[in-house]
Every structure is written in structure tokens, then in C-alpha cells.
Motif scaffolding. Structure first.
Motif, PDB file in Angstrom:
ATOM      1  N   HIS A 103       0.887  -1.170   0.098  1.00  0.00           N
ATOM      2  CA  HIS A 103       0.052   0.014  -0.062  1.00  0.00           C
ATOM      3  C   HIS A 103       0.862   1.385   0.026  1.00  0.00           C
ATOM      4  O   HIS A 103       0.815   2.105  -0.603  1.00  0.00           O
ATOM      5  CB  HIS A 103      -0.822  -0.021   1.331  1.00  0.00           C
ATOM      6  N   ARG A 104       1.841   1.317   0.799  1.00  0.00           N
ATOM      7  CA  ARG A 104       2.733   2.458   1.019  1.00  0.00           C
ATOM      8  C   ARG A 104       3.428   2.552  -0.337  1.00  0.00           C
ATOM      9  O   ARG A 104       3.696   3.754  -0.833  1.00  0.00           O
ATOM     10  CB  ARG A 104       3.698   2.292   1.858  1.00  0.00           C
ATOM     11  N   ASP A 105       3.997   1.686  -0.933  1.00  0.00           N
ATOM     12  CA  ASP A 105       4.696   1.491  -2.138  1.00  0.00           C
ATOM     13  C   ASP A 105       3.649   2.420  -3.271  1.00  0.00           C
ATOM     14  O   ASP A 105       4.238   3.114  -4.077  1.00  0.00           O
ATOM     15  CB  ASP A 105       5.343   0.352  -2.541  1.00  0.00           C
ATOM     16  N   LEU A 106       2.337   1.668  -3.370  1.00  0.00           N
ATOM     17  CA  LEU A 106       1.539   2.387  -4.207  1.00  0.00           C
ATOM     18  C   LEU A 106       1.416   3.955  -4.253  1.00  0.00           C
ATOM     19  O   LEU A 106       1.160   4.933  -5.104  1.00  0.00           O
ATOM     20  CB  LEU A 106       0.186   1.668  -4.142  1.00  0.00           C
ATOM     21  N   VAL A 107       1.131   4.056  -2.632  1.00  0.00           N
ATOM     22  CA  VAL A 107       0.946   5.709  -2.432  1.00  0.00           C
ATOM     23  C   VAL A 107       2.303   6.487  -2.839  1.00  0.00           C
ATOM     24  O   VAL A 107       2.358   7.405  -3.488  1.00  0.00           O
ATOM     25  CB  VAL A 107       0.735   6.124  -0.907  1.00  0.00           C
ATOM     26  N   ALA A 108       3.417   5.908  -2.660  1.00  0.00           N
ATOM     27  CA  ALA A 108       4.492   6.587  -3.030  1.00  0.00           C
ATOM     28  C   ALA A 108       4.684   6.843  -4.682  1.00  0.00           C
ATOM     29  O   ALA A 108       5.009   7.621  -5.040  1.00  0.00           O
ATOM     30  CB  ALA A 108       5.821   5.804  -2.702  1.00  0.00           C
ATOM     31  N   ARG A 109       4.257   5.797  -5.337  1.00  0.00           N
ATOM     32  CA  ARG A 109       4.292   5.874  -7.035  1.00  0.00           C
ATOM     33  C   ARG A 109       3.210   7.024  -7.252  1.00  0.00           C
ATOM     34  O   ARG A 109       3.200   7.804  -8.228  1.00  0.00           O
ATOM     35  CB  ARG A 109       4.261   4.873  -7.617  1.00  0.00           C
ATOM     36  N   ALA A 110       1.934   6.842  -6.662  1.00  0.00           N
ATOM     37  CA  ALA A 110       0.850   7.620  -7.149  1.00  0.00           C
ATOM     38  C   ALA A 110       1.304   9.110  -6.879  1.00  0.00           C
ATOM     39  O   ALA A 110       0.611  10.030  -7.486  1.00  0.00           O
ATOM     40  CB  ALA A 110      -0.593   7.157  -6.470  1.00  0.00           C
ATOM     41  N   PRO A 116       6.182   9.413   5.046  1.00  0.00           N
ATOM     42  CA  PRO A 116       7.072  10.264   5.513  1.00  0.00           C
ATOM     43  C   PRO A 116       6.456  11.723   5.734  1.00  0.00           C
ATOM     44  O   PRO A 116       5.800  12.029   4.702  1.00  0.00           O
ATOM     45  CB  PRO A 116       8.098  10.420   4.426  1.00  0.00           C
ATOM     46  N   ALA A 117       6.987  12.642   6.710  1.00  0.00           N
ATOM     47  CA  ALA A 117       6.669  14.109   6.486  1.00  0.00           C
ATOM     48  C   ALA A 117       6.712  14.821   5.482  1.00  0.00           C
ATOM     49  O   ALA A 117       6.025  15.454   5.237  1.00  0.00           O
ATOM     50  CB  ALA A 117       7.364  14.450   7.812  1.00  0.00           C
ATOM     51  N   ALA A 118       7.762  14.472   4.277  1.00  0.00           N
ATOM     52  CA  ALA A 118       8.078  14.938   3.427  1.00  0.00           C
ATOM     53  C   ALA A 118       6.993  14.962   2.321  1.00  0.00           C
ATOM     54  O   ALA A 118       6.803  15.465   1.403  1.00  0.00           O
ATOM     55  CB  ALA A 118       9.307  14.662   2.653  1.00  0.00           C
ATOM     56  N   LEU A 143       6.596  -7.237  -3.666  1.00  0.00           N
ATOM     57  CA  LEU A 143       5.406  -7.035  -2.812  1.00  0.00           C
ATOM     58  C   LEU A 143       4.034  -7.524  -3.161  1.00  0.00           C
ATOM     59  O   LEU A 143       3.094  -7.511  -2.328  1.00  0.00           O
ATOM     60  CB  LEU A 143       5.223  -5.384  -2.862  1.00  0.00           C
ATOM     61  N   ALA A 144       3.826  -8.097  -4.248  1.00  0.00           N
ATOM     62  CA  ALA A 144       2.605  -8.616  -4.677  1.00  0.00           C
ATOM     63  C   ALA A 144       2.050  -9.815  -3.774  1.00  0.00           C
ATOM     64  O   ALA A 144       0.863 -10.031  -3.936  1.00  0.00           O
ATOM     65  CB  ALA A 144       2.682  -9.037  -6.118  1.00  0.00           C
TER      66      ALA A 144
END
Length: 160
Positions: free
Chosen positions: A30-37, A72-74, A135-136
Motif C-alpha cells: 500500500h505504501r509503495d502504491l502511495v509513493a508512486r501515485a 514520511p513527513a516530506a 510486494l505482490a
């Protein structure tokens, strides 16, 4: 949608996408998907869907805090919210034009295609991002089962 410049892809100015799910728990996938989106869209809302048919291990507000803490705060263009009802209604209310969904398998894609067709009829487009191969294999269901098995396992240091 992105525009390309000599520095690479940049989000379209003003774009807002919603990434809905129960996130019970919020996994590395989920985190990886947010990072890419978050680099595709100007802003993204991680939407904790409150679904009466599911029995989450924690209340939505608790899960929302856990999701926020995983960011991350960034990542200032990522927001976390909760919602009871149709995701498309939330999107229309917030002015989002896109729903982002992750796809791990062909079975996921079949299910997500049906949702995307319904959402499109309601005026909201869907963008699918494939899970990274490493991650899949981990779904929230697998993560919950693992956590449950770990908590039920007798302590190796127990004094018997």
C-alpha cells in the motif's frame, strides 16, 4: 496523467486522486502504491473506507492514524481521510477525478475492472497501478493472518 519535461514526469497541476481501501493493515505494498501515485498526481487522498460488511481489527480512526504514521513527513501532497459510503460520492464531494487502485493478480484485475466500469458510469475514472513483484504476495488478509499466528504462538522464552 503526467506531463513530461526535460527533468522527467511531473504531476498535472491541480490533479486530485483518491486511493481507497480498508487498509487493515496498511502494508508495504500500500505504501509503495502511495509513493508512486503521489508523483503522478498533484495530490492524493488515502481514503479509509468504512465498510459494514468487513470486520476490521481496528476502528477507522485508529487505522487512519497508523496510515498517517507510515507516511514520511516530506509527503506533503498526501492526505489521509475516512469515509462511509460510495467512494465515487466522496470523490465528487472532494473534486477528485481519479480513483487509484493497486492490482496484484489477474483475479484482482477482473474484480477491479468491474468496479472501474461502475465508477466510470458515475463520472470517476480509475487508474490501476501494478504491484511490484516483490510486494505482490502480501495482501492485508495475509498480513492479518500472519499477525494473528504470531500473537497466538507461545513465547519461546516462557518459563514452564
Amino acid at each position: 496523467m503526467t506531463v513530461t519535461s526535460d527533468r522527467g514526469a511531473a504531476p498535472v497541476h491541480g490533479s486530485l486522486a483518491v486511493y481507497p481501501g480498508t487498509f487493515d493493515p496498511f502494508t508495504p505494498g500500500h505504501r509503495d502504491l502511495v509513493a508512486r501515485a503521489r508523483v503522478v498526481f498533484d495530490r492524493i487522498i488515502v481514503l479509509l473506507a468504512v465498510n459494514a460488511d468487513k470486520r476490521p481489527t481496528a476502528e477507522a480512526t485508529t487505522r487512519a492514524v497508523l496510515v498517517r504514521d507510515a507516511m514520511p513527513a516530506a509527503w506533503g501532497n498526501v492526505e489521509v481521510d475516512t469515509w462511509t459510503g460510495l467512494t465515487t460520492a466522496y470523490c465528487l464531494r472532494r473534486g477528485a477525478t481519479v480513483i487509484v487502485r493497486g492490482v496484484r493478480t489477474a483475479v484482482d484485475l477482473h474484480y477491479e475492472y468491474q468496479l472501474a466500469a461502475m465508477n466510470e458510469k458515475l463520472g470517476i475514472q480509475t487508474v490501476w497501478l501494478p504491484a511490484r513483484p516483490q510486494l505482490a504476495a502480501t495482501s492485508s488478509t495475509v498480513a492479518r493472518a500472519y499477525r494473528s499466528a504470531q500473537s497466538a504462538r507461545p513465547s519461546l522464552n516462557a518459563d514452564d
